[in-house]
Write an enzyme that holds these catalytic residues in place. Sequence first.
Site, mmCIF file in Angstrom:
data_model
loop_
_atom_site.group_PDB
_atom_site.id
_atom_site.type_symbol
_atom_site.label_atom_id
_atom_site.label_comp_id
_atom_site.label_asym_id
_atom_site.label_seq_id
_atom_site.Cartn_x
_atom_site.Cartn_y
_atom_site.Cartn_z
ATOM 1 N N ASN A 11 32.546 36.293 33.333
ATOM 2 C CA ASN A 11 33.377 37.500 33.350
ATOM 3 C C ASN A 11 34.795 37.084 32.974
ATOM 4 O O ASN A 11 35.489 36.448 33.766
ATOM 5 C CB ASN A 11 33.330 38.124 34.766
ATOM 6 C CG ASN A 11 34.281 39.297 34.896
ATOM 7 O OD1 ASN A 11 34.842 39.786 33.903
ATOM 8 N ND2 ASN A 11 34.486 39.757 36.117
ATOM 9 N N LYS A 13 37.310 38.949 32.528
ATOM 10 C CA LYS A 13 38.346 39.831 33.095
ATOM 11 C C LYS A 13 39.353 40.196 31.992
ATOM 12 O O LYS A 13 38.949 40.343 30.847
ATOM 13 C CB LYS A 13 38.987 39.170 34.326
ATOM 14 C CG LYS A 13 37.913 38.667 35.306
ATOM 15 C CD LYS A 13 38.445 38.279 36.648
ATOM 16 C CE LYS A 13 37.281 37.818 37.518
ATOM 17 N NZ LYS A 13 37.646 37.542 38.898
ATOM 18 N N HIS A 98 32.814 45.821 40.311
ATOM 19 C CA HIS A 98 33.472 44.544 40.596
ATOM 20 C C HIS A 98 34.539 44.786 41.665
ATOM 21 O O HIS A 98 35.184 45.833 41.682
ATOM 22 C CB HIS A 98 34.112 43.992 39.313
ATOM 23 C CG HIS A 98 34.582 42.576 39.508
ATOM 24 N ND1 HIS A 98 35.766 42.279 40.119
ATOM 25 C CD2 HIS A 98 33.989 41.393 39.208
ATOM 26 C CE1 HIS A 98 35.894 40.947 40.184
ATOM 27 N NE2 HIS A 98 34.827 40.398 39.635
ATOM 28 N N GLU A 100 37.438 43.885 41.969
ATOM 29 C CA GLU A 100 38.772 44.245 41.440
ATOM 30 C C GLU A 100 38.819 45.736 41.089
ATOM 31 O O GLU A 100 39.861 46.371 41.214
ATOM 32 C CB GLU A 100 39.099 43.350 40.233
ATOM 33 C CG GLU A 100 39.461 41.937 40.687
ATOM 34 C CD GLU A 100 39.052 40.821 39.743
ATOM 35 O OE1 GLU A 100 38.856 41.074 38.536
ATOM 36 O OE2 GLU A 100 38.911 39.671 40.226
ATOM 37 N N GLU A 167 29.485 38.864 45.362
ATOM 38 C CA GLU A 167 30.773 38.204 45.152
ATOM 39 C C GLU A 167 31.664 38.452 46.368
ATOM 40 O O GLU A 167 32.326 39.490 46.458
ATOM 41 C CB GLU A 167 31.462 38.774 43.907
ATOM 42 C CG GLU A 167 30.677 38.574 42.626
ATOM 43 C CD GLU A 167 31.604 38.544 41.407
ATOM 44 O OE1 GLU A 167 31.631 37.493 40.752
ATOM 45 O OE2 GLU A 167 32.295 39.541 41.140
ATOM 46 N N GLY A 173 38.555 33.856 42.742
ATOM 47 C CA GLY A 173 39.825 33.347 42.235
ATOM 48 C C GLY A 173 40.619 32.545 43.246
ATOM 49 O O GLY A 173 41.793 32.247 43.031
ATOM 50 N N SER A 211 34.555 31.644 42.699
ATOM 51 C CA SER A 211 34.940 30.245 42.534
ATOM 52 C C SER A 211 33.753 29.330 42.219
ATOM 53 O O SER A 211 33.705 28.186 42.677
ATOM 54 C CB SER A 211 35.715 29.746 43.765
ATOM 55 O OG SER A 211 36.918 30.472 43.907
HETATM 56 P P1 13P Z 1 36.265 33.361 39.920
HETATM 57 O O1 13P Z 1 35.090 32.581 39.413
HETATM 58 O O2 13P Z 1 37.510 33.148 39.136
HETATM 59 O O3 13P Z 1 36.439 33.187 41.396
HETATM 60 O O4 13P Z 1 35.874 34.919 39.705
HETATM 61 C C1 13P Z 1 34.651 35.383 40.133
HETATM 62 C C2 13P Z 1 34.465 36.756 39.620
HETATM 63 O O5 13P Z 1 35.148 37.676 40.035
HETATM 64 C C3 13P Z 1 33.439 36.980 38.586
HETATM 65 O O6 13P Z 1 33.191 38.331 38.403
#
Ligand code: 13P
Length: 247
Positions: A11, A13, A98, A100, A167, A173, A211
Amino acid sequence: MTRSSQIIAGNWKMNLTLSQGREFVATLKSYLEKGSVSRRVLLAPNFTLLAELAGLCAGSGIMLAAQNCAPQESGAFTGETSVAMLKDAGASHVLVGHSERRQIFGEDDSLLCAKLGAVARAGLVPILCVGETLEQRREGRALEIVISQLQADLVEFTEGELIVAYEPVWAIGTGQTATPADASDMHAGIREFLLERFAFGREIPILYGGSAKPDNAAELLAQPEINGLLVGGASLRPETFWQIITA
Ligand code: 13P
Protein backbone atom coordinates in the site's frame (compact mmCIF):
# COMPACT_ATOMS: atom_id res chain seq x y z
CA MET A 1 0.73 -20.20 -7.85
CA THR A 2 -2.79 -20.95 -6.65
CA ARG A 3 -5.62 -18.93 -5.25
CA SER A 4 -4.53 -20.09 -1.82
CA SER A 5 -0.96 -18.77 -2.24
CA GLN A 6 -0.02 -16.10 0.26
CA ILE A 7 -0.48 -12.50 -0.89
CA ILE A 8 2.10 -9.76 -0.45
CA ALA A 9 0.40 -6.42 -0.98
CA GLY A 10 2.08 -3.02 -1.01
CA ASN A 11 0.00 0.00 0.00
CA TRP A 12 1.87 3.04 -1.26
CA LYS A 13 -0.58 5.45 0.43
CA MET A 14 0.06 9.03 -0.80
CA ASN A 15 3.60 8.30 -1.98
CA LEU A 16 5.39 7.77 -5.30
CA THR A 17 4.79 9.81 -8.44
CA LEU A 18 4.07 8.31 -11.83
CA SER A 19 7.74 8.23 -12.85
CA GLN A 20 8.72 6.68 -9.50
CA GLY A 21 5.95 4.12 -9.90
CA ARG A 22 7.12 3.21 -13.40
CA GLU A 23 10.66 2.73 -12.13
CA PHE A 24 9.43 0.63 -9.20
CA VAL A 25 7.43 -1.68 -11.45
CA ALA A 26 10.30 -2.08 -13.92
CA THR A 27 12.61 -3.15 -11.08
CA LEU A 28 10.04 -5.45 -9.50
CA LYS A 29 9.35 -7.10 -12.86
CA SER A 30 13.06 -7.68 -13.37
CA TYR A 31 13.20 -9.48 -9.97
CA LEU A 32 10.09 -11.52 -10.77
CA GLU A 33 11.53 -12.59 -14.10
CA LYS A 34 14.69 -13.88 -12.41
CA GLY A 35 13.23 -15.91 -9.57
CA SER A 36 10.13 -18.00 -9.29
CA VAL A 37 7.81 -16.79 -6.58
CA SER A 38 5.07 -18.81 -4.96
CA ARG A 39 3.32 -15.77 -3.46
CA ARG A 40 0.87 -13.47 -5.20
CA VAL A 41 1.96 -9.83 -5.51
CA LEU A 42 -0.35 -6.85 -5.39
CA LEU A 43 0.33 -3.11 -5.45
CA ALA A 44 -1.99 -0.34 -4.31
CA PRO A 45 -0.69 2.86 -5.92
CA ASN A 46 -2.42 6.20 -6.08
CA PHE A 47 -5.34 6.55 -8.53
CA THR A 48 -3.21 8.67 -10.88
CA LEU A 49 -0.80 5.78 -11.45
CA LEU A 50 -3.30 2.97 -11.93
CA ALA A 51 -3.92 3.02 -15.68
CA GLU A 52 -0.26 3.41 -16.57
CA LEU A 53 0.90 0.73 -14.14
CA ALA A 54 -1.84 -1.63 -15.35
CA GLY A 55 -0.25 -1.50 -18.80
CA LEU A 56 3.22 -2.08 -17.37
CA CYS A 57 2.08 -4.94 -15.11
CA ALA A 58 0.08 -6.78 -17.80
CA GLY A 59 1.28 -10.37 -18.06
CA SER A 60 3.63 -10.04 -15.07
CA GLY A 61 1.25 -11.48 -12.49
CA ILE A 62 1.36 -8.25 -10.46
CA MET A 63 -2.19 -7.31 -9.44
CA LEU A 64 -3.34 -3.76 -8.76
CA ALA A 65 -5.59 -2.39 -6.05
CA ALA A 66 -7.09 1.05 -5.61
CA GLN A 67 -6.70 2.55 -2.15
CA ASN A 68 -10.26 3.85 -1.89
CA CYS A 69 -13.45 4.34 -3.92
CA ALA A 70 -16.75 6.15 -3.90
CA PRO A 71 -19.85 4.26 -2.77
CA GLN A 72 -21.91 5.84 -5.56
CA GLU A 73 -21.87 4.51 -9.11
CA SER A 74 -21.58 7.85 -10.92
CA GLY A 75 -22.90 11.40 -10.85
CA ALA A 76 -22.30 14.78 -9.26
CA PHE A 77 -19.69 13.82 -6.66
CA THR A 78 -16.79 16.19 -7.34
CA GLY A 79 -13.44 14.72 -6.43
CA GLU A 80 -14.68 11.16 -6.06
CA THR A 81 -13.71 8.08 -8.10
CA SER A 82 -16.18 5.32 -8.91
CA VAL A 83 -15.48 1.62 -8.87
CA ALA A 84 -16.27 1.42 -12.60
CA MET A 85 -13.50 3.98 -13.22
CA LEU A 86 -11.05 1.99 -11.09
CA LYS A 87 -11.93 -1.21 -12.91
CA ASP A 88 -11.52 0.56 -16.23
CA ALA A 89 -8.09 1.80 -15.10
CA GLY A 90 -6.99 -1.78 -14.39
CA ALA A 91 -7.60 -2.34 -10.67
CA SER A 92 -8.78 -5.80 -9.65
CA HIS A 93 -8.94 -5.03 -5.92
CA VAL A 94 -9.96 -2.06 -3.75
CA LEU A 95 -8.92 -1.29 -0.17
CA VAL A 96 -11.95 -0.51 1.96
CA GLY A 97 -11.80 0.93 5.46
CA HIS A 98 -8.08 1.44 5.90
CA SER A 99 -7.62 2.88 9.39
CA GLU A 100 -6.36 6.14 7.87
CA ARG A 101 -9.72 6.45 6.06
CA ARG A 102 -11.58 5.60 9.26
CA GLN A 103 -9.57 7.87 11.54
CA ILE A 104 -8.44 10.84 9.43
CA PHE A 105 -11.43 11.02 7.08
CA GLY A 106 -14.08 9.85 9.53
CA GLU A 107 -15.36 6.96 7.41
CA ASP A 108 -17.88 5.01 9.44
CA ASP A 109 -19.16 1.46 9.10
CA SER A 110 -22.30 2.37 7.14
CA LEU A 111 -20.20 4.19 4.53
CA LEU A 112 -17.72 1.31 4.40
CA CYS A 113 -20.55 -1.18 3.99
CA ALA A 114 -21.78 0.85 0.99
CA LYS A 115 -18.27 1.03 -0.50
CA LEU A 116 -17.79 -2.69 -0.04
CA GLY A 117 -21.09 -3.32 -1.82
CA ALA A 118 -20.07 -1.09 -4.73
CA VAL A 119 -16.76 -2.94 -5.10
CA ALA A 120 -18.39 -6.38 -4.96
CA ARG A 121 -21.16 -5.45 -7.44
CA ALA A 122 -18.52 -4.33 -9.93
CA GLY A 123 -16.84 -7.73 -9.65
CA LEU A 124 -13.71 -6.36 -7.98
CA VAL A 125 -12.28 -7.81 -4.79
CA PRO A 126 -12.65 -5.73 -1.63
CA ILE A 127 -9.75 -5.80 0.82
CA LEU A 128 -11.52 -4.92 4.04
CA CYS A 129 -9.14 -3.44 6.62
CA VAL A 130 -9.94 -3.75 10.32
CA GLY A 131 -7.98 -3.13 13.49
CA GLU A 132 -8.07 -1.81 17.02
CA THR A 133 -6.38 1.22 18.59
CA LEU A 134 -3.77 0.93 21.33
CA GLU A 135 -6.29 2.09 23.91
CA GLN A 136 -8.78 -0.56 22.83
CA ARG A 137 -6.08 -3.23 23.02
CA ARG A 138 -5.01 -2.07 26.49
CA GLU A 139 -8.63 -2.31 27.59
CA GLY A 140 -8.66 -5.95 26.40
CA ARG A 141 -11.21 -5.16 23.69
CA ALA A 142 -9.09 -5.80 20.56
CA LEU A 143 -10.96 -8.87 19.33
CA GLU A 144 -14.36 -7.42 20.18
CA ILE A 145 -13.59 -4.25 18.19
CA VAL A 146 -12.30 -6.13 15.17
CA ILE A 147 -15.28 -8.49 15.12
CA SER A 148 -17.70 -5.57 15.45
CA GLN A 149 -16.04 -3.86 12.46
CA LEU A 150 -16.32 -7.07 10.42
CA GLN A 151 -19.96 -7.55 11.41
CA ALA A 152 -20.92 -3.99 10.52
CA ASP A 153 -18.95 -3.69 7.29
CA LEU A 154 -19.97 -7.10 5.96
CA VAL A 155 -23.62 -6.94 6.95
CA GLU A 156 -24.77 -6.80 3.31
CA PHE A 157 -22.01 -8.94 1.83
CA THR A 158 -23.24 -12.41 0.89
CA GLU A 159 -21.07 -13.76 -1.91
CA GLY A 160 -18.00 -13.10 -4.00
CA GLU A 161 -14.31 -12.83 -3.40
CA LEU A 162 -13.13 -11.02 -0.30
CA ILE A 163 -9.85 -10.36 1.49
CA VAL A 164 -9.61 -9.21 5.10
CA ALA A 165 -6.59 -7.26 6.35
CA TYR A 166 -5.96 -7.09 10.09
CA GLU A 167 -4.03 -3.89 10.73
CA PRO A 168 -3.73 -2.91 14.38
CA VAL A 169 -3.76 0.90 14.34
CA TRP A 170 -0.93 1.12 16.86
CA ALA A 171 1.35 -0.92 14.58
CA ILE A 172 0.86 1.17 11.43
CA GLY A 173 3.88 3.27 10.58
CA THR A 174 5.19 3.02 14.13
CA GLY A 175 7.83 0.32 13.75
CA GLN A 176 5.95 -1.53 16.49
CA THR A 177 4.80 -4.81 14.94
CA ALA A 178 2.26 -7.09 16.60
CA THR A 179 4.06 -10.15 17.93
CA PRO A 180 3.51 -13.20 15.73
CA ALA A 181 1.57 -14.72 18.66
CA ASP A 182 -0.74 -11.69 19.04
CA ALA A 183 -1.31 -11.46 15.30
CA SER A 184 -1.91 -15.19 15.15
CA ASP A 185 -4.51 -15.06 17.96
CA MET A 186 -6.37 -12.25 16.22
CA HIS A 187 -6.26 -14.02 12.85
CA ALA A 188 -7.68 -17.15 14.49
CA GLY A 189 -10.52 -15.06 15.93
CA ILE A 190 -11.20 -13.48 12.54
CA ARG A 191 -11.18 -16.92 10.88
CA GLU A 192 -13.69 -18.19 13.41
CA PHE A 193 -16.00 -15.26 12.57
CA LEU A 194 -15.60 -15.82 8.81
CA LEU A 195 -16.34 -19.54 9.12
CA GLU A 196 -19.49 -18.83 11.08
CA ARG A 197 -20.59 -16.08 8.73
CA PHE A 198 -19.81 -17.57 5.29
CA ALA A 199 -19.90 -21.07 3.80
CA PHE A 200 -16.72 -20.00 1.96
CA GLY A 201 -15.10 -18.55 5.11
CA ARG A 202 -12.10 -20.85 4.80
CA GLU A 203 -11.24 -19.37 1.36
CA ILE A 204 -11.01 -15.75 2.52
CA PRO A 205 -7.35 -14.68 2.85
CA ILE A 206 -6.53 -12.78 6.05
CA LEU A 207 -3.55 -10.45 5.66
CA TYR A 208 -1.57 -8.85 8.47
CA GLY A 209 -0.48 -5.21 8.20
CA GLY A 210 1.43 -2.90 10.54
CA SER A 211 5.19 -2.37 10.34
CA ALA A 212 5.72 -5.54 8.32
CA LYS A 213 9.36 -5.52 7.20
CA PRO A 214 11.97 -7.80 5.67
CA ASP A 215 13.19 -8.82 9.14
CA ASN A 216 9.82 -9.84 10.58
CA ALA A 217 8.02 -11.03 7.43
CA ALA A 218 9.13 -14.67 7.53
CA GLU A 219 8.02 -15.17 11.11
CA LEU A 220 4.66 -13.49 10.52
CA LEU A 221 4.08 -15.48 7.32
CA ALA A 222 4.82 -18.72 9.16
CA GLN A 223 1.73 -18.30 11.38
CA PRO A 224 -1.07 -20.66 10.35
CA GLU A 225 -3.81 -18.08 9.76
CA ILE A 226 -1.62 -15.32 8.31
CA ASN A 227 -2.28 -15.61 4.58
CA GLY A 228 -0.19 -12.65 3.52
CA LEU A 229 0.94 -9.15 4.42
CA LEU A 230 -0.28 -5.64 3.67
CA VAL A 231 2.88 -3.56 3.69
CA GLY A 232 3.10 0.23 3.89
CA GLY A 233 6.51 1.87 4.37
CA ALA A 234 8.55 -1.17 3.39
CA SER A 235 6.68 -1.43 0.06
CA LEU A 236 7.99 1.91 -1.21
CA ARG A 237 11.32 0.52 -2.38
CA PRO A 238 11.36 -2.50 -4.71
CA GLU A 239 14.42 -3.90 -2.89
CA THR A 240 12.73 -4.13 0.51
CA PHE A 241 9.39 -5.15 -0.98
CA TRP A 242 11.12 -7.97 -2.82
CA GLN A 243 12.81 -9.13 0.39
CA ILE A 244 9.34 -9.44 1.91
CA ILE A 245 7.93 -11.24 -1.14
CA THR A 246 10.70 -13.80 -0.87
CA ALA A 247 10.98 -13.91 2.94
P1 13P B 1 3.28 0.31 7.60
O1 13P B 1 3.76 -0.97 6.99
O2 13P B 1 4.03 1.51 7.14
O3 13P B 1 3.17 0.20 9.09
O4 13P B 1 1.77 0.51 7.06
C1 13P B 1 0.87 -0.53 7.15
C2 13P B 1 -0.35 -0.16 6.40
O5 13P B 1 -1.08 0.73 6.79
C3 13P B 1 -0.64 -0.88 5.15
O6 13P B 1 -1.93 -0.62 4.70
